[in-house]
Design a protein around this motif. Structure first.
Motif, mmCIF file in Angstrom:
data_model
loop_
_atom_site.group_PDB
_atom_site.id
_atom_site.type_symbol
_atom_site.label_atom_id
_atom_site.label_comp_id
_atom_site.label_asym_id
_atom_site.label_seq_id
_atom_site.Cartn_x
_atom_site.Cartn_y
_atom_site.Cartn_z
ATOM 1 N N PRO A 54 0.819 -1.223 0.000
ATOM 2 C CA PRO A 54 0.000 0.000 0.000
ATOM 3 C C PRO A 54 0.854 1.274 0.000
ATOM 4 O O PRO A 54 0.488 2.273 -0.626
ATOM 5 N N ALA A 61 2.047 1.746 -3.544
ATOM 6 C CA ALA A 61 0.935 2.231 -4.376
ATOM 7 C C ALA A 61 0.637 3.692 -4.084
ATOM 8 O O ALA A 61 0.364 4.478 -4.998
ATOM 9 N N GLY A 62 0.716 4.081 -2.826
ATOM 10 C CA GLY A 62 0.478 5.477 -2.454
ATOM 11 C C GLY A 62 1.522 6.407 -3.037
ATOM 12 O O GLY A 62 1.198 7.477 -3.569
#
Length: 107
Positions: free
Chosen positions: A47, A50-51
């Motif tokens: 995550p 992805a951020g």
């Protein structure tokens, strides 16, 4: 290929501040992708990766949206990730031969 190599070969005539900024741009772009790759292999950091990626692409999309209004060219949002990654690879692929090129021809 010749035009890009020629442009990179004359970079030695740029002002030091411009050389530094162009080098910083290329280095940070390369380091971004190199640091993103290890994050993708660990489930806890996916995550985060992805951020970071979405933050980078969103910032580029905002800038390119303003640019595409000025130049009146359609640019798709989904082109940014692909073109950015390809640009990162190609700029270094062209820079290596250009670094050792002594002769610059304009025609």
């Amino acid at each position: 290929y010749r035009q890009k190599t020629r442009h990179l070969a004359v970079g030695r005539f740029y002002k030091p501040a411009h050389k530094w900024l162009l080098g910083l741009y290329g280095a940070t772009n390369l380091l971004f992708y190199l640091s993103l790759l290890p994050l993708l292999f660990f489930p806890l950091t996916m995550p985060l990766a992805a951020g970071f990626f979405m933050f980078k692409i969103l910032n580029q999309a905002i800038v390119m949206h303003r640019v595409k209004r000025i130049i009146a060219e359609p640019i798709s949002f989904w082109d940014f990730p692909v073109l950015d990654f390809v640009h990162c690879i190609l700029i270094f692929a062209f820079a290596i031969p250009a670094r050792f090129s002594r002769r610059v021809t304009w025609m």
